[in-house]
Scaffold this motif. Structure first.
Motif, mmCIF file in Angstrom:
data_model
loop_
_atom_site.group_PDB
_atom_site.id
_atom_site.type_symbol
_atom_site.label_atom_id
_atom_site.label_comp_id
_atom_site.label_asym_id
_atom_site.label_seq_id
_atom_site.Cartn_x
_atom_site.Cartn_y
_atom_site.Cartn_z
ATOM 1 N N UNK A 3 -65.011 -5.053 -0.401
ATOM 2 C CA UNK A 3 -63.828 -5.474 -1.134
ATOM 3 C C UNK A 3 -64.280 -6.085 -2.449
ATOM 4 N N UNK A 4 -63.587 -5.719 -3.513
ATOM 5 C CA UNK A 4 -63.857 -6.299 -4.824
ATOM 6 C C UNK A 4 -62.562 -6.922 -5.335
ATOM 7 N N UNK A 5 -62.610 -8.206 -5.601
ATOM 8 C CA UNK A 5 -61.451 -8.941 -6.095
ATOM 9 C C UNK A 5 -61.634 -9.240 -7.567
ATOM 10 N N UNK A 6 -60.517 -9.181 -8.309
ATOM 11 C CA UNK A 6 -60.552 -9.469 -9.737
ATOM 12 C C UNK A 6 -59.200 -10.042 -10.159
ATOM 13 N N UNK A 7 -59.134 -10.518 -11.390
ATOM 14 C CA UNK A 7 -57.895 -11.044 -11.946
ATOM 15 C C UNK A 7 -57.556 -10.264 -13.199
ATOM 16 N N UNK A 8 -56.318 -9.787 -13.287
ATOM 17 C CA UNK A 8 -55.829 -9.072 -14.457
ATOM 18 C C UNK A 8 -55.195 -10.110 -15.384
ATOM 19 N N UNK A 9 -55.908 -10.418 -16.477
ATOM 20 C CA UNK A 9 -55.442 -11.467 -17.383
ATOM 21 C C UNK A 9 -54.211 -11.057 -18.172
ATOM 22 N N UNK A 10 -54.067 -9.781 -18.462
ATOM 23 C CA UNK A 10 -52.888 -9.313 -19.203
ATOM 24 C C UNK A 10 -51.635 -9.462 -18.341
ATOM 25 N N UNK A 11 -51.705 -8.953 -17.107
ATOM 26 C CA UNK A 11 -50.552 -9.017 -16.218
ATOM 27 C C UNK A 11 -50.452 -10.284 -15.406
ATOM 28 N N UNK A 12 -51.530 -11.105 -15.419
ATOM 29 C CA UNK A 12 -51.578 -12.364 -14.676
ATOM 30 C C UNK A 12 -51.401 -12.163 -13.172
ATOM 31 N N UNK A 13 -52.216 -11.246 -12.597
ATOM 32 C CA UNK A 13 -52.185 -11.032 -11.147
ATOM 33 C C UNK A 13 -53.579 -10.667 -10.655
ATOM 34 N N UNK A 14 -53.773 -10.831 -9.353
ATOM 35 C CA UNK A 14 -55.040 -10.509 -8.709
ATOM 36 C C UNK A 14 -55.001 -9.085 -8.173
ATOM 37 N N UNK A 15 -56.183 -8.454 -8.154
ATOM 38 C CA UNK A 15 -56.300 -7.100 -7.615
ATOM 39 C C UNK A 15 -57.447 -7.046 -6.613
#
Length: 113
Positions: free
Chosen positions: A29-41
């Motif tokens: 599993x790879x977790x990240x944060x989308x700074x443009x949309x302000x959500x985690x993936x």
């Protein structure tokens, strides 16, 4: 104390990738944060690091990979959730504090899905 097991995410060290056993199979599993949309993936990879699902948005109260029919996706219900039922969204302030990525394994967990 939590009633359910959960997947721990280090939101201060993203992107984060690790191996985990889900439903008897080893995956990454790879977790990240989308700074443009302000959500985690979350990205899901098989044990050879071949992608299965990329860019799945973590949505409060919604099972990961719901609606996808891919036999490579582990057969386990994982959902961002707050056991106290106080939260309704996932934010940088509540992820890992009150909202966790729970393995929904209790008898009545189907009521939340």
């Amino acid at each position: 104390m939590s009633k359910r097991a959960y997947i721990e995410i280090d939101k201060n060290d993203l992107p984060e990738i690790f191996e985990i056993e889900l439903a008897g199979q080893n995956v990454y599993l790879k977790f990240d944060f989308n700074y443009v949309g302000q959500f985690y993936t979350v990205d899901l990879f098989d044990n050879n690091m071949e992608p299965i699902v990329i860019g799945e948005k973590l949505s409060y109260g919604r099972k990961l990979w719901s609606g996808l029919s891919n036999p490579l996706i582990p057969n386990v219900d994982i959902m961002p959730f707050d056991e106290s039922l106080k939260e309704k969204t996932i934010t940088p302030e509540n992820l890992g504090v009150t909202v966790f990525l729970y393995l929904m394994t209790l008898e009545n967990d189907g009521d939340y899905l």
